[in-house]
Design an enzyme around this catalytic site. Structure first.
Site, mmCIF file in Angstrom:
data_model
loop_
_atom_site.group_PDB
_atom_site.id
_atom_site.type_symbol
_atom_site.label_atom_id
_atom_site.label_comp_id
_atom_site.label_asym_id
_atom_site.label_seq_id
_atom_site.Cartn_x
_atom_site.Cartn_y
_atom_site.Cartn_z
ATOM 1 N N TYR A 249 0.864 -1.180 0.000
ATOM 2 C CA TYR A 249 0.000 0.000 0.000
ATOM 3 C C TYR A 249 0.899 1.229 0.000
ATOM 4 O O TYR A 249 1.843 1.293 0.798
ATOM 5 C CB TYR A 249 -0.898 0.001 1.237
ATOM 6 C CG TYR A 249 -1.735 1.245 1.419
ATOM 7 C CD1 TYR A 249 -1.449 2.162 2.429
ATOM 8 C CD2 TYR A 249 -2.817 1.508 0.581
ATOM 9 C CE1 TYR A 249 -2.225 3.308 2.593
ATOM 10 C CE2 TYR A 249 -3.594 2.646 0.734
ATOM 11 C CZ TYR A 249 -3.286 3.550 1.749
ATOM 12 O OH TYR A 249 -4.049 4.672 1.907
ATOM 13 N N ASP B 95 9.536 2.654 -0.809
ATOM 14 C CA ASP B 95 8.517 3.363 -0.041
ATOM 15 C C ASP B 95 8.776 3.063 1.439
ATOM 16 O O ASP B 95 8.373 2.017 1.946
ATOM 17 C CB ASP B 95 7.114 2.913 -0.463
ATOM 18 C CG ASP B 95 6.048 3.612 0.375
ATOM 19 O OD1 ASP B 95 4.853 3.385 0.105
ATOM 20 O OD2 ASP B 95 6.414 4.359 1.308
ATOM 21 N N LYS C 82 5.089 9.620 8.259
ATOM 22 C CA LYS C 82 4.961 9.140 9.645
ATOM 23 C C LYS C 82 6.016 9.724 10.584
ATOM 24 O O LYS C 82 5.954 10.916 10.939
ATOM 25 C CB LYS C 82 4.939 7.607 9.661
ATOM 26 C CG LYS C 82 3.725 7.032 8.877
ATOM 27 C CD LYS C 82 3.676 5.529 8.927
ATOM 28 C CE LYS C 82 2.678 4.965 7.935
ATOM 29 N NZ LYS C 82 1.281 5.022 8.388
HETATM 30 P P1 KE4 Z 1 -0.315 8.621 4.299
HETATM 31 O O1 KE4 Z 1 -0.836 9.304 3.047
HETATM 32 O O2 KE4 Z 1 -1.396 7.873 5.036
HETATM 33 O O3 KE4 Z 1 0.479 9.570 5.212
HETATM 34 O O4 KE4 Z 1 0.767 7.536 3.850
HETATM 35 C C1 KE4 Z 1 0.398 6.561 2.903
HETATM 36 C C2 KE4 Z 1 1.340 5.380 3.013
HETATM 37 C C3 KE4 Z 1 2.330 5.218 2.062
HETATM 38 N N1 KE4 Z 1 3.195 4.185 2.126
HETATM 39 C C4 KE4 Z 1 3.129 3.282 3.137
HETATM 40 C C5 KE4 Z 1 4.109 2.154 3.183
HETATM 41 C C6 KE4 Z 1 2.140 3.400 4.146
HETATM 42 O O5 KE4 Z 1 2.074 2.483 5.142
HETATM 43 C C7 KE4 Z 1 1.224 4.466 4.089
HETATM 44 C C8 KE4 Z 1 0.119 4.644 5.106
HETATM 45 N N2 KE4 Z 1 -0.032 3.595 6.068
HETATM 46 C C9 KE4 Z 1 -1.358 3.434 6.639
HETATM 47 C C10 KE4 Z 1 -1.318 2.298 7.656
HETATM 48 N N3 KE4 Z 1 -1.088 1.040 7.078
HETATM 49 C C11 KE4 Z 1 -1.856 4.698 7.240
HETATM 50 C C12 KE4 Z 1 -3.100 4.550 8.058
HETATM 51 C C13 KE4 Z 1 -4.294 5.137 7.371
HETATM 52 O O6 KE4 Z 1 -4.437 4.959 6.136
HETATM 53 O O7 KE4 Z 1 -5.086 5.782 8.101
#
Ligand code: KE4
Length: 438
Positions: free
Chosen positions: A144, A239, A267
């Protein structure tokens, strides 16, 4: 457990926001029941709207590696607020955060700050396409990368939890240039490059997958991706939004000793405030506007409050990085050992997988012994996970609300708290299985 306020507040939320949430990962879709409304965090604890205390292993899905309300982060934020919140102009703090990240992450010579991991990955693939002049992007099933249109195919995290790995509203044209490959299958990545290599702009990969639950990439897999992209003139994008600053000071690329062409971050870089970033060699990053022509912009990118929290967080890590990550690794291993022993004692078929401060207990499907790609993850016993999740909630322990999410530890989790967690895990297994565990 009294949850009167939480339920009242959430029932109001349902009338105001789709599913009552501003991100589907919080919707409890993977475990059922009503999401718990949190009121404040302190160290390794969250307190809900009814004052119930939970040991927090979600940590805002990764950012809070120092725990909630770390004094140095709070102090930095208070000082920044006193100077104003947003100027839309260059600030010294952006230099400072950029310098810290460049000093920590091996692949990064230049960086662009954005506001989320999604913005970072969206921009990085645009840059890979602009830099190579090619269209195709390779991504992996179960990874993801945020809600980027062209990457929301076979996506993990809440997309998988809620059964929407391929979202409606995304045109066939948008994903026509996205090639899907199973994770940790180097031979299949090779086959794709042998067929499409000269048309592939880049690979984007979670070097440690966290959105199927914690599934580390094998060295062979990641080395193959590095070789293929070098051989075919494509860019390798790690990523590290989740693994960055979490599995090592320099992220998975330091841990594995494999240097990508671009890295995306999020994060922890913002210490709980909205910061994302993408970076790499200067000769690639100089394709980004206003030096180059690859367009990307953002009103609040590099925001003074967000950069203050990020600087404070990374600075605490850098006070003594070796002991910082040794501590995180040691505490995560302690929890992993406790989970493994509990599963064994209660005859629960599980695999506990961890690396750095990332950990997941998988309730395996019968034919599996370990999870190394999406197919195996998708066979996990999600009903058992849901039962386990709610047993822990009743005992004041807050795990991620999905089998396809990763748990995190912070420096605020003490050994005593981890022992208490393991005890509550054992109590939960005893109640679920009806066994004594001895
Ligand atoms: P954000 O746009 O949510 O800041 O980051 C996206 C993203 C990109 N790449 C990786 C590897 C990620 O894990 C994420 C976001 N992770 C999720 C949890 N698995 C965020 C939680 C959510 O979507 O509320």
């Amino acid at each position: 457990m009294n949850q009167t306020n939480s339920k009242r507040i959430f029932s109001e939320a349902l009338k105001l926001m789709p599913g009552g949430v501003n991100s589907p990962a919080r919707a409890f879709g993977g475990v059922g029941g009503t999401p718990i409304v949190m009121d404040r965090g302190e160290g390794c604890f969250l307190f809900d709207a009814d004052g119930n205390r939970y040991i927090d292993y979600v940590l805002s899905w990764g950012p809070m590696i120092l725990g909630h309300q770390h004094p140095k982060v709070n102090a930095a934020l208070n000082a920044a607020v006193a100077r104003g919140t947003s100027f839309g102009a260059p600030t010294l703090a952006e230099n400072r955060l950029a310098e810290l990240v460049i000093s920590m992450v091996p692949s990064i010579e230049k960086i662009r700050l954005v506001n989320s991991g999604t913005e970072a990955t969206m921009s990085a693939i645009r840059l890979a396409r602009g830099y190579t002049g090619r269209d195709r992007i390779v991504k992996f099933i179960g990874n993801y990368h945020g809600h980027v249109d062209s990457l929301l195919v076979a996506a993990g995290s809440a997309a998988a939890t809620l059964g929407a790995p391929n979202s409606p509203g995304i045109t066939r044209g948008t994903t026509a240039d996205t090639i899907l490959v199973p994770y940790n299958r180097p031979e299949l990545a090779e086959a794709v490059f042998h067929e499409f290599g000269p048309t592939i702009a880049g690979i984007i990969v979670e070097p440690v997958a966290g959105n199927m639950g914690c599934v580390p990439g094998t060295s062979e897999f990641l080395k193959t991706l590095r070789k293929l992209t070098k051989d075919y003139g494509s860019l390798l994008i790690f990523d590290e939004v989740m693994s960055g600053f979490r599995v090592a000071k320099g992220g998975a690329q330091e841990y594995y000793g494999i240097i990508p062409d671009l890295t995306t971050l999020g994060k922890i870089i913002g210490g709980g405030l909205p910061v994302g970033a993408y970076g790499g060699r200067a000769e690639i990053m100089d394709y980004v506007i206003p030096v180059g022509k690859v367009y990307q912009a953002g009103t609040l990118s590099g925001n003074p409050l967000a950069t203050a929290a990020g600087i404070a967080t990374l600075s605490v890590i850098l006070e003594d990085p070796r002991s910082f990550y040794d501590q995180i690794e040691q505490k995560t291993t302690m929890l992993a050992n406790g989970l493994e022993k509990a599963a064994k004692d209660f005859k629960i078929h599980a695999s506990v997988q961890h690396i750095g401060g990332m950990i997941t207990i998988f309730f395996l499907g019968n034919e599996d012994t370990r999870i190394d790609h999406w197919d195996a993850a998708s066979r996990c016993n999600k009903d058992l996970f849901a039962k386990f999740f709610w047993k822990l909630i009743e005992k004041g322990v807050y795990f991620p609300c999905s089998q396809f999410e990763t748990m995190f530890l912070s420096t605020a989790h003490t050994e005593e708290i981890i022992e208490e967690t393991i005890e509550k895990v054992r109590e939960s297994f005893a109640e679920i299985t009806g066994r004594t565990g001895f």
